[in-house]
Scaffold this motif. Structure first.
Motif, PDB file in Angstrom:
ATOM      1  N   VAL A 281       0.801  -1.226   0.000  1.00  0.00           N
ATOM      2  CA  VAL A 281       0.000   0.000   0.000  1.00  0.00           C
ATOM      3  C   VAL A 281       0.837   1.281   0.000  1.00  0.00           C
ATOM      4  O   VAL A 281       0.389   2.298  -0.534  1.00  0.00           O
ATOM      5  CB  VAL A 281      -1.011   0.015   1.169  1.00  0.00           C
ATOM      6  CG1 VAL A 281      -1.907  -1.207   1.126  1.00  0.00           C
ATOM      7  CG2 VAL A 281      -0.329   0.128   2.507  1.00  0.00           C
ATOM      8  N   LEU A 282       2.043   1.239   0.581  1.00  0.00           N
ATOM      9  CA  LEU A 282       2.895   2.427   0.587  1.00  0.00           C
ATOM     10  C   LEU A 282       3.867   2.425  -0.585  1.00  0.00           C
ATOM     11  O   LEU A 282       3.913   3.379  -1.365  1.00  0.00           O
ATOM     12  CB  LEU A 282       3.679   2.517   1.905  1.00  0.00           C
ATOM     13  CG  LEU A 282       2.868   2.736   3.179  1.00  0.00           C
ATOM     14  CD1 LEU A 282       3.804   2.861   4.379  1.00  0.00           C
ATOM     15  CD2 LEU A 282       1.969   3.967   3.074  1.00  0.00           C
ATOM     16  N   ASP A 283       4.644   1.347  -0.703  1.00  0.00           N
ATOM     17  CA  ASP A 283       5.674   1.323  -1.740  1.00  0.00           C
ATOM     18  C   ASP A 283       5.077   1.211  -3.141  1.00  0.00           C
ATOM     19  O   ASP A 283       5.506   1.912  -4.064  1.00  0.00           O
ATOM     20  CB  ASP A 283       6.646   0.162  -1.506  1.00  0.00           C
ATOM     21  CG  ASP A 283       7.338   0.244  -0.154  1.00  0.00           C
ATOM     22  OD1 ASP A 283       7.307   1.335   0.465  1.00  0.00           O
ATOM     23  OD2 ASP A 283       7.899  -0.769   0.290  1.00  0.00           O
ATOM     24  N   ALA A 284       4.098   0.332  -3.309  1.00  0.00           N
ATOM     25  CA  ALA A 284       3.505   0.111  -4.627  1.00  0.00           C
ATOM     26  C   ALA A 284       2.233   0.926  -4.858  1.00  0.00           C
ATOM     27  O   ALA A 284       1.781   1.050  -5.995  1.00  0.00           O
ATOM     28  CB  ALA A 284       3.208  -1.378  -4.824  1.00  0.00           C
ATOM     29  N   GLY A 285       1.643   1.455  -3.789  1.00  0.00           N
ATOM     30  CA  GLY A 285       0.447   2.287  -3.931  1.00  0.00           C
ATOM     31  C   GLY A 285      -0.774   1.546  -4.417  1.00  0.00           C
ATOM     32  O   GLY A 285      -1.629   2.111  -5.100  1.00  0.00           O
ATOM     33  N   LEU A 286      -0.903   0.274  -4.034  1.00  0.00           N
ATOM     34  CA  LEU A 286      -2.005  -0.559  -4.508  1.00  0.00           C
ATOM     35  C   LEU A 286      -3.115  -0.659  -3.466  1.00  0.00           C
ATOM     36  O   LEU A 286      -2.853  -0.570  -2.266  1.00  0.00           O
ATOM     37  CB  LEU A 286      -1.493  -1.964  -4.842  1.00  0.00           C
ATOM     38  CG  LEU A 286      -0.383  -2.043  -5.891  1.00  0.00           C
ATOM     39  CD1 LEU A 286       0.103  -3.479  -6.037  1.00  0.00           C
ATOM     40  CD2 LEU A 286      -0.862  -1.498  -7.227  1.00  0.00           C
ATOM     41  N   PRO A 287      -4.346  -0.884  -3.905  1.00  0.00           N
ATOM     42  CA  PRO A 287      -5.440  -1.092  -2.947  1.00  0.00           C
ATOM     43  C   PRO A 287      -5.343  -2.479  -2.323  1.00  0.00           C
ATOM     44  O   PRO A 287      -4.945  -3.443  -2.992  1.00  0.00           O
ATOM     45  CB  PRO A 287      -6.695  -0.974  -3.814  1.00  0.00           C
ATOM     46  CG  PRO A 287      -6.245  -1.415  -5.179  1.00  0.00           C
ATOM     47  CD  PRO A 287      -4.811  -0.954  -5.305  1.00  0.00           C
ATOM     48  N   LEU A 288      -5.696  -2.580  -1.048  1.00  0.00           N
ATOM     49  CA  LEU A 288      -5.639  -3.860  -0.351  1.00  0.00           C
ATOM     50  C   LEU A 288      -6.639  -3.857   0.793  1.00  0.00           C
ATOM     51  O   LEU A 288      -6.682  -2.909   1.582  1.00  0.00           O
ATOM     52  CB  LEU A 288      -4.232  -4.111   0.203  1.00  0.00           C
ATOM     53  CG  LEU A 288      -4.002  -5.429   0.940  1.00  0.00           C
ATOM     54  CD1 LEU A 288      -4.144  -6.616  -0.006  1.00  0.00           C
ATOM     55  CD2 LEU A 288      -2.634  -5.449   1.613  1.00  0.00           C
ATOM     56  N   ALA A 289      -7.431  -4.914   0.889  1.00  0.00           N
ATOM     57  CA  ALA A 289      -8.304  -5.111   2.050  1.00  0.00           C
ATOM     58  C   ALA A 289      -7.543  -5.974   3.046  1.00  0.00           C
ATOM     59  O   ALA A 289      -7.246  -7.136   2.774  1.00  0.00           O
ATOM     60  CB  ALA A 289      -9.605  -5.779   1.638  1.00  0.00           C
ATOM     61  N   VAL A 290      -7.198  -5.387   4.169  1.00  0.00           N
ATOM     62  CA  VAL A 290      -6.402  -6.047   5.197  1.00  0.00           C
ATOM     63  C   VAL A 290      -7.326  -6.629   6.248  1.00  0.00           C
ATOM     64  O   VAL A 290      -8.152  -5.922   6.824  1.00  0.00           O
ATOM     65  CB  VAL A 290      -5.415  -5.061   5.852  1.00  0.00           C
ATOM     66  CG1 VAL A 290      -4.675  -5.728   7.010  1.00  0.00           C
ATOM     67  CG2 VAL A 290      -4.438  -4.521   4.826  1.00  0.00           C
ATOM     68  N   VAL A 291      -7.187  -7.925   6.509  1.00  0.00           N
ATOM     69  CA  VAL A 291      -7.889  -8.580   7.609  1.00  0.00           C
ATOM     70  C   VAL A 291      -6.859  -8.866   8.688  1.00  0.00           C
ATOM     71  O   VAL A 291      -5.798  -9.431   8.410  1.00  0.00           O
ATOM     72  CB  VAL A 291      -8.541  -9.899   7.151  1.00  0.00           C
ATOM     73  CG1 VAL A 291      -9.220 -10.603   8.326  1.00  0.00           C
ATOM     74  CG2 VAL A 291      -9.534  -9.643   6.028  1.00  0.00           C
ATOM     75  N   GLY A 292      -7.141  -8.463   9.919  1.00  0.00           N
ATOM     76  CA  GLY A 292      -6.185  -8.714  10.985  1.00  0.00           C
ATOM     77  C   GLY A 292      -6.784  -8.468  12.352  1.00  0.00           C
ATOM     78  O   GLY A 292      -7.886  -7.906  12.481  1.00  0.00           O
ATOM     79  N   PRO A 293      -6.056  -8.890  13.403  1.00  0.00           N
ATOM     80  CA  PRO A 293      -6.488  -8.602  14.774  1.00  0.00           C
ATOM     81  C   PRO A 293      -6.604  -7.094  14.973  1.00  0.00           C
ATOM     82  O   PRO A 293      -5.858  -6.315  14.354  1.00  0.00           O
ATOM     83  CB  PRO A 293      -5.363  -9.195  15.629  1.00  0.00           C
ATOM     84  CG  PRO A 293      -4.667 -10.165  14.734  1.00  0.00           C
ATOM     85  CD  PRO A 293      -4.775  -9.626  13.353  1.00  0.00           C
ATOM     86  N   TYR A 294      -7.514  -6.671  15.839  1.00  0.00           N
ATOM     87  CA  TYR A 294      -7.773  -5.244  15.977  1.00  0.00           C
ATOM     88  C   TYR A 294      -7.807  -4.835  17.441  1.00  0.00           C
ATOM     89  O   TYR A 294      -8.020  -5.653  18.344  1.00  0.00           O
ATOM     90  CB  TYR A 294      -9.085  -4.870  15.290  1.00  0.00           C
ATOM     91  CG  TYR A 294     -10.304  -5.533  15.885  1.00  0.00           C
ATOM     92  CD1 TYR A 294     -11.080  -4.886  16.850  1.00  0.00           C
ATOM     93  CD2 TYR A 294     -10.682  -6.806  15.494  1.00  0.00           C
ATOM     94  CE1 TYR A 294     -12.193  -5.496  17.403  1.00  0.00           C
ATOM     95  CE2 TYR A 294     -11.800  -7.429  16.044  1.00  0.00           C
ATOM     96  CZ  TYR A 294     -12.545  -6.762  16.992  1.00  0.00           C
ATOM     97  OH  TYR A 294     -13.641  -7.375  17.542  1.00  0.00           O
ATOM     98  N   GLU A 295      -7.605  -3.542  17.660  1.00  0.00           N
ATOM     99  CA  GLU A 295      -7.636  -2.954  18.991  1.00  0.00           C
ATOM    100  C   GLU A 295      -9.073  -2.548  19.324  1.00  0.00           C
ATOM    101  O   GLU A 295      -9.587  -1.542  18.818  1.00  0.00           O
ATOM    102  CB  GLU A 295      -6.706  -1.734  19.037  1.00  0.00           C
ATOM    103  CG  GLU A 295      -6.758  -0.951  20.349  1.00  0.00           C
ATOM    104  CD  GLU A 295      -6.578  -1.828  21.561  1.00  0.00           C
ATOM    105  OE1 GLU A 295      -7.550  -1.979  22.341  1.00  0.00           O
ATOM    106  OE2 GLU A 295      -5.462  -2.372  21.724  1.00  0.00           O
ATOM    107  N   ALA A 296      -9.719  -3.340  20.152  1.00  0.00           N
ATOM    108  CA  ALA A 296     -11.144  -3.145  20.435  1.00  0.00           C
ATOM    109  C   ALA A 296     -11.429  -1.852  21.185  1.00  0.00           C
ATOM    110  O   ALA A 296     -12.560  -1.349  21.155  1.00  0.00           O
ATOM    111  CB  ALA A 296     -11.676  -4.333  21.232  1.00  0.00           C
TER     112      ALA A 296
END
Length: 242
Positions: A83-98
């Motif tokens: 997302v930063l280096d290549a500037g591509l869209p991405l849906a990130v799934v991951g643990p989250y801070e509730a």
């Protein structure tokens, strides 16, 4: 005729959502239907004819992702490379801070419909308008949740005129920014679960993302069987947010 008013449209979208409404909003990977209140999200859910296991995703940007998602160093490097280096869209799934204010502002029943196994999906690099809306929402602790603006199983829509009538009827505002950037992929965003390192959905820019994973991290992502064989791109249907 003139340029799209991105700041003005972002404010209209934010005002509609915070008033309890739902919006059809353009992003680079297609048109989405977003809301914040449980009532508006349920209205969208019913209009889309979604199965009970389907989940909402959070509209985000990089800053919100870093605040909410809790990834390991190597996994974060992977996200950053895409997302930063290549500037591509991405849906990130991951643990989250509730306890993050934006997550804490999500009503309990909505949060339950937006998470799977203590993970949350968030689209990053959705385009200039999404970034502008998310900046407004983030600054005010407002969550933006939703999914693609189409009937379930009918495929992502890249022009407003292709969105089915029940979806249009279910929202309070439609923002039309014409044909969307990644329409040639005919799918929504690529979605990767960084908790399990699984591809949830093969989508826009997948071949570029797969090349980054292979060349920079030595990880071979599954081959894309092609649109004809897998039009939705979903490899893990129970995580589907399409």
């Amino acid at each position: 005729m003139s340029r799209y008013d991105i700041p003005g449209d972002a404010q209209r979208i934010y005002d509609t959502v915070t008033a309890g409404g739902a919006v059809i909003m353009p992003s680079d990977i297609g048109y989405g239907a977003i809301a914040s209140s449980s009532e508006a999200l349920l209205r969208l859910f019913r209009a889309k004819r979604r199965a009970p296991h389907k989940r909402h995703a959070m509209a985000g940007n990089y800053d919100l992702h870093r605040e909410i998602h809790e990834l390991g160093r190597r996994e974060q490097d992977m996200v950053d490379a895409v997302v930063l280096d290549a500037g591509l869209p991405l849906a990130v799934v991951g643990p989250y801070e509730a306890t993050h204010p934006v997550v804490a502002a999500v009503e309990p029943e909505t949060l339950a419909a937006s998470t799977v196994d203590d993970t949350l999906a968030m689209l990053i690099n959705g385009g200039a308008l999404q970034d502008a809306v998310v900046r407004l929402a983030h600054a005010n602790g407002t969550p933006l949740l939703g999914s693609s603006a189409n009937l379930t199983g009918a495929g992502t829509k890249f022009r407003v005129q292709d969105i089915e009538e029940p979806i249009v009827d279910a929202v309070d505002l439609v923002v039309d920014h014409g044909l969307r950037k990644y329409h040639l992929y005919r799918r929504s965003s690529t979605m990767i679960d960084f908790a399990t390192m699984e591809v949830v959905r093969i989508g826009a820019c997948y071949e570029l993302i797969a090349d980054i994973f292979a060349n920079q991290f030595g990880i071979d992502l599954p081959a894309d069987p092609g649109w004809d064989a897998l039009p939705s791109g979903h490899l893990r249907d129970h995580m589907s947010r399409h």
